[in-house]
Design an enzyme around this catalytic site. Structure first.
Site, PDB file in Angstrom:
ATOM      1  N   ARG A  82       0.834  -1.215   0.000  1.00  0.00           N
ATOM      2  CA  ARG A  82       0.000   0.000   0.000  1.00  0.00           C
ATOM      3  C   ARG A  82       0.863   1.258   0.000  1.00  0.00           C
ATOM      4  NH1 ARG A  82      -4.571   0.034   4.469  1.00  0.00           N
ATOM      5  NH2 ARG A  82      -2.813   0.706   5.754  1.00  0.00           N
ATOM      6  N   LYS A 184      -2.882   6.300   1.264  1.00  0.00           N
ATOM      7  CA  LYS A 184      -2.701   6.882   2.591  1.00  0.00           C
ATOM      8  C   LYS A 184      -1.870   8.164   2.476  1.00  0.00           C
ATOM      9  CE  LYS A 184      -2.497   4.606   7.022  1.00  0.00           C
ATOM     10  NZ  LYS A 184      -3.727   5.186   7.572  1.00  0.00           N
ATOM     11  N   GLU A 220     -16.414   5.643   4.488  1.00  0.00           N
ATOM     12  CA  GLU A 220     -15.711   5.201   5.689  1.00  0.00           C
ATOM     13  C   GLU A 220     -15.641   6.336   6.683  1.00  0.00           C
ATOM     14  OE1 GLU A 220     -11.527   4.357   5.215  1.00  0.00           O
ATOM     15  OE2 GLU A 220     -11.423   5.447   3.348  1.00  0.00           O
TER      16      GLU A 220
HETATM   17  N1  PLP Z   1      -9.372   3.961   6.519  1.00  0.00           N
HETATM   18  C1  PLP Z   1      -8.561   5.005   6.793  1.00  0.00           C
HETATM   19  C2  PLP Z   1      -8.938   6.334   6.242  1.00  0.00           C
HETATM   20  C3  PLP Z   1      -7.400   4.815   7.565  1.00  0.00           C
HETATM   21  O1  PLP Z   1      -6.598   5.825   7.849  1.00  0.00           O
HETATM   22  C4  PLP Z   1      -7.104   3.525   8.055  1.00  0.00           C
HETATM   23  C5  PLP Z   1      -5.896   3.274   8.809  1.00  0.00           C
HETATM   24  O2  PLP Z   1      -4.908   2.830   8.332  1.00  0.00           O
HETATM   25  C6  PLP Z   1      -7.986   2.469   7.745  1.00  0.00           C
HETATM   26  C7  PLP Z   1      -9.105   2.734   6.982  1.00  0.00           C
HETATM   27  C8  PLP Z   1      -7.726   1.099   8.227  1.00  0.00           C
HETATM   28  O3  PLP Z   1      -6.729   0.486   7.464  1.00  0.00           O
HETATM   29  P1  PLP Z   1      -5.841  -0.666   8.078  1.00  0.00           P
HETATM   30  O4  PLP Z   1      -6.760  -1.719   8.522  1.00  0.00           O
HETATM   31  O5  PLP Z   1      -4.991  -1.093   6.941  1.00  0.00           O
HETATM   32  O6  PLP Z   1      -5.071  -0.060   9.184  1.00  0.00           O
HETATM   33  C1  COI Z   2      -4.113   3.407  11.375  1.00  0.00           C
HETATM   34  O1  COI Z   2      -5.085   2.767  11.760  1.00  0.00           O
HETATM   35  O2  COI Z   2      -2.978   2.951  11.360  1.00  0.00           O
HETATM   36  C2  COI Z   2      -4.254   4.776  10.892  1.00  0.00           C
HETATM   37  O3  COI Z   2      -3.368   5.248  10.235  1.00  0.00           O
HETATM   38  C3  COI Z   2      -5.448   5.543  11.225  1.00  0.00           C
HETATM   39  C4  COI Z   2      -5.131   6.842  11.883  1.00  0.00           C
HETATM   40  C5  COI Z   2      -6.403   7.588  12.005  1.00  0.00           C
HETATM   41  C6  COI Z   2      -4.465   6.685  13.199  1.00  0.00           C
END
Ligand code: PLP
Ligand code: COI
Length: 341
Positions: A82, A184, A220
């Site tokens: 990612r 991200k 989301e």
């Molecule tokens: N959506 C957003 C906008 C996020 O910042 C995050 C955090 O990383 C997620 C979803 C969840 O992603 P992950 O499960 O890969 O941490």
């Molecule tokens: C994460 O879950 O790692 C994120 O980057 C989300 C953030 C809002 C802390």
């Protein structure tokens, strides 16, 4: 190795400076080897690309101590992929995926005494990030970049841990169709600051963003994907090109199907059907799974039957299975757990 003397069980989701971090620099078309350093300061040109045009992206992952004293990270290959996707979309150089995983492991190892003890409820949050570092004044990508990884011990993202939260439907949009919602990028989070401050002032824990084009579909929150459970225990997750592809959500889908024998659907979710779900939660690395008890849409309340006291039964099962896999008490699918020591 002796652990740091912290009140592990009462940590919040905040920054605590740890001993070591990783730093690599990109110059003249190549990354250097990178070093582990004690220096937590970044010195930049006043005109650095990141400062002028927000050319920055990041990742979020966690290290866990398992019951038998190992230290592991969860699916780092997916974060490496990612981060590559984010870098490409922002015209930044890719930090090679194998070196990304090694650097993450090296920083965690170098900060072993900061890894919260098994069972404490805390984890070591890992934040890889990259930014344009040389002067840029016309709108264009930087030529030089810095890639860093910091780690910090954290507790629950939402106050109250596993207690259901109340969120609101936002009047703001998080991401445009064909925009940057699927990566991200730091800019996605800068734009969410006004909506989240406003939501907090109004007493809500988070925002539910709808799709920017029609405002009829669930996207989301600012930092997590949604999961919904139907009355017949199917896991439903919203599908959209402007949602960040959460690694936690993808893992939960697998867990639901292969560990719990549930039906799963990854599809567009209309806001109008949200009132019919039995359970709702937010999932992500920081959020883990945080149950949502209530969604407020301009004064109209959607209250899930699971209530405001505890997680609903199906989300609880998903939570127990996922965290069991992450902490080594439940056998993980092949390749999910990366052992650091
Ligand atoms: N959506 C957003 C906008 C996020 O910042 C995050 C955090 O990383 C997620 C979803 C969840 O992603 P992950 O499960 O890969 O941490
Ligand atoms: C994460 O879950 O790692 C994120 O980057 C989300 C953030 C809002 C802390």
């Amino acid at each position: 190795m002796e652990k740091k003397n912290l009140d592990w069980a009462n940590l919040s989701f905040g920054y605590i400076k740890t001993d070591k971090r990783f730093v690599a620099n990109y110059k003249d078309g190549a990354w250097d080897e990178g070093v582990i350093t004690e220096d937590d300061k970044v010195v930049l040109s006043e005109c650095a690309g990141v400062l002028q045009y927000a050319q920055t992206c990041f990742e979020g992952m966690k290290a866990y101590e398992t019951k038998d004293g190992k230290v592991v990270i969860f699916r780092p290959d997916l974060n490496a992929q990612r981060m590559e996707d984010s870098a490409k979309r922002l015209e930044m150089p890719v930090f090679p995926q194998d070196k990304f995983i090694k650097a993450v492991a090296d920083v965690v190892k170098a900060n072993e005494s900061w890894v919260p003890p098994y069972g404490s409820g805390a984890t070591l949050y890992i934040r890889p990030y990259m930014f344009g570092s040389n002067p840029v004044i016309g709108v264009k990508p930087a030529d030089e970049y810095q890639f860093r990884i910091l780690v910090t011990p954290v507790g629950p993202y939402f106050k109250g841990g596993a207690k259901p939260i109340t969120i609101k439907v936002s009047d703001f949009d998080r991401a445009a169709p064909h925009g940057t919602g699927h990566i991200k990028a730091g800019l996605n989070y800068a734009m969410s600051l006004h909506p989240i401050v406003t939501a907090h002032e109004e007493g809500y824990a988070e925002n539910m963003y709808l799709d920017a084009a029609t405002r009829t579909k669930v996207e989301e929150t600012g930092g997590a994907n949604f999961i919904f459970i139907t009355k017949d225990a199917t896991l439903v997750t919203p599908k959209s090109d402007s949602i960040l592809p959460s690694i936690t959500r993808r893992s939960l889908t697998y867990v639901a199907e292969h560990y719990l024998g549930m039906k799963v659907e990854h599809r567009e979710v209309l806001f109008d059907e949200v009132k019919d779900f039995a359970e709702c939660g937010l999932c992500g690395t920081a959020a883990v799974i945080s149950p949502v008890g209530k969604i407020v849409d301009h004064g109209k309340e959607i209250c899930f039957p699971s209530g405001m006291e505890k997680m609903g039964p199906t989300i609880q099962k998903l939570y127990d299975t996922l965290t069991g896999i992450q902490q080594g008490t439940i056998e993980a699918p092949e390749g999910w757990i990366y052992e650091i020591k």
